[in-house]
Design an enzyme around this catalytic site. Structure first.
Site, PDB file in Angstrom:
ATOM      1  N   LYS A  95     -15.558  -8.361   4.664  1.00  0.00           N
ATOM      2  CA  LYS A  95     -13.957  -8.702   5.582  1.00  0.00           C
ATOM      3  C   LYS A  95     -14.103  -8.086   7.540  1.00  0.00           C
ATOM      4  O   LYS A  95     -14.730  -7.310   6.981  1.00  0.00           O
ATOM      5  CB  LYS A  95     -13.318  -7.660   5.337  1.00  0.00           C
ATOM      6  CG  LYS A  95     -12.845  -7.874   3.908  1.00  0.00           C
ATOM      7  CD  LYS A  95     -11.481  -6.861   3.164  1.00  0.00           C
ATOM      8  CE  LYS A  95     -11.361  -7.441   1.663  1.00  0.00           C
ATOM      9  NZ  LYS A  95     -10.353  -6.219   1.687  1.00  0.00           N
ATOM     10  N   ARG A 125      -2.090  -5.809  -8.654  1.00  0.00           N
ATOM     11  CA  ARG A 125      -0.748  -6.815  -8.085  1.00  0.00           C
ATOM     12  C   ARG A 125      -1.662  -8.305  -9.672  1.00  0.00           C
ATOM     13  O   ARG A 125      -1.246  -8.501 -10.656  1.00  0.00           O
ATOM     14  CB  ARG A 125      -1.168  -7.606  -7.072  1.00  0.00           C
ATOM     15  CG  ARG A 125      -0.688  -6.532  -6.199  1.00  0.00           C
ATOM     16  CD  ARG A 125      -1.222  -7.041  -4.709  1.00  0.00           C
ATOM     17  NE  ARG A 125      -2.714  -6.869  -4.120  1.00  0.00           N
ATOM     18  CZ  ARG A 125      -3.300  -7.292  -3.541  1.00  0.00           C
ATOM     19  NH1 ARG A 125      -2.775  -7.431  -2.071  1.00  0.00           N
ATOM     20  NH2 ARG A 125      -4.627  -7.477  -3.257  1.00  0.00           N
ATOM     21  N   SER A 135      -2.812  -7.674   2.955  1.00  0.00           N
ATOM     22  CA  SER A 135      -3.053  -7.531   4.290  1.00  0.00           C
ATOM     23  C   SER A 135      -3.661  -9.506   4.545  1.00  0.00           C
ATOM     24  O   SER A 135      -2.745  -9.627   6.415  1.00  0.00           O
ATOM     25  CB  SER A 135      -4.573  -6.570   4.247  1.00  0.00           C
ATOM     26  OG  SER A 135      -4.058  -5.802   3.503  1.00  0.00           O
ATOM     27  N   HIS A 142       0.410  -1.472   0.149  1.00  0.00           N
ATOM     28  CA  HIS A 142       0.019  -0.069  -0.421  1.00  0.00           C
ATOM     29  C   HIS A 142       0.994   1.100  -0.312  1.00  0.00           C
ATOM     30  O   HIS A 142       0.603   2.314  -0.827  1.00  0.00           O
ATOM     31  CB  HIS A 142      -1.059   0.158   1.453  1.00  0.00           C
ATOM     32  CG  HIS A 142      -2.206  -1.457   1.471  1.00  0.00           C
ATOM     33  ND1 HIS A 142      -1.503  -1.369   2.509  1.00  0.00           N
ATOM     34  CD2 HIS A 142      -2.985  -1.697   0.197  1.00  0.00           C
ATOM     35  CE1 HIS A 142      -3.075  -2.578   1.815  1.00  0.00           C
ATOM     36  NE2 HIS A 142      -3.530  -2.969   1.135  1.00  0.00           N
TER      37      HIS A 142
END
Ligand code: ADP
Length: 158
Positions: A40, A89, A127, A16
């Site tokens: 999440k 990504r 993460s 990030h």
């Protein structure tokens, strides 16, 4: 040019940070907009996540860290920002990111999403991976900024 980099950042990783540093080169003002992601379950509270990211960019006046809720496009309008920064990504990010970009455009045709690619060493960093390693008491110091590392060590008694 005012940009907004939205995310749940649970926690904020060096991937990030890499995106923020790249975006800050062409944005006069960059808002890091931290939100809850309803899909999440979060490790850190919204307040903790904002606090950690503020520590990472302390002293950078053009990088502003805030929490927000509601629609991203509404938040952007309140900041007079027209550009959404998102990181890409591997291929796995593409479908979700593409969908989000179109969803945001369908609500407000004036916002543009800019996709940025991190340095190659962060291409496989997430993460989730950081949380898994920290949960199992592994060393995450090469994956997250110092203020995040400190909090993970406290949380998991590493
Ligand atoms: P969200 O819950 O909104 O998906 P994340 O915190 O998971 O928020 O991610 C925020 C943004 O940062 C997303 O665009 C994501 O693709 C991007 N991102 C996450 N990890 C990396 C990384 N290692 N390198 C580049 N971009 C990343």
């Amino acid at each position: 040019m005012t940009g907004v980099y939205p995310g749940s950042f649970d926690p904020f990783t060096l991937g990030h940070k890499d995106i923020v540093e790249r975006a800050a080169k062409f944005c006069d003002k960059l808002y890091i907009a931290v939100s809850e992601n309803i899909n999440k379950k979060h490790l850190f509270t919204l307040e903790e996540r904002v606090e950690m990211i503020r520590e990472v960019f302390a002293g950078n006046d053009n990088i502003i860290v805030e929490s927000f809720n509601g629609l991203l496009v509404d938040y952007m309008q309140s900041k007079k920002a027209a550009y959404i920064i998102r990181g890409l990504r591997a291929v796995s990010d593409f479908e979700y990111e593409f969908q989000m970009a179109f969803a945001n455009r369908s609500i407000n045709n004036n916002v543009e999403t800019i996709f940025m690619v991190p340095g190659s060493r962060y291409l496989f960093l997430s993460s989730t991976i950081v949380r898994d390693i920290a949960y199992n008491k592994g060393d995450v110091s090469s994956l997250v900024p110092e203020p995040v590392c400190k909090r993970l060590i406290e949380k998991y008694n590493i």
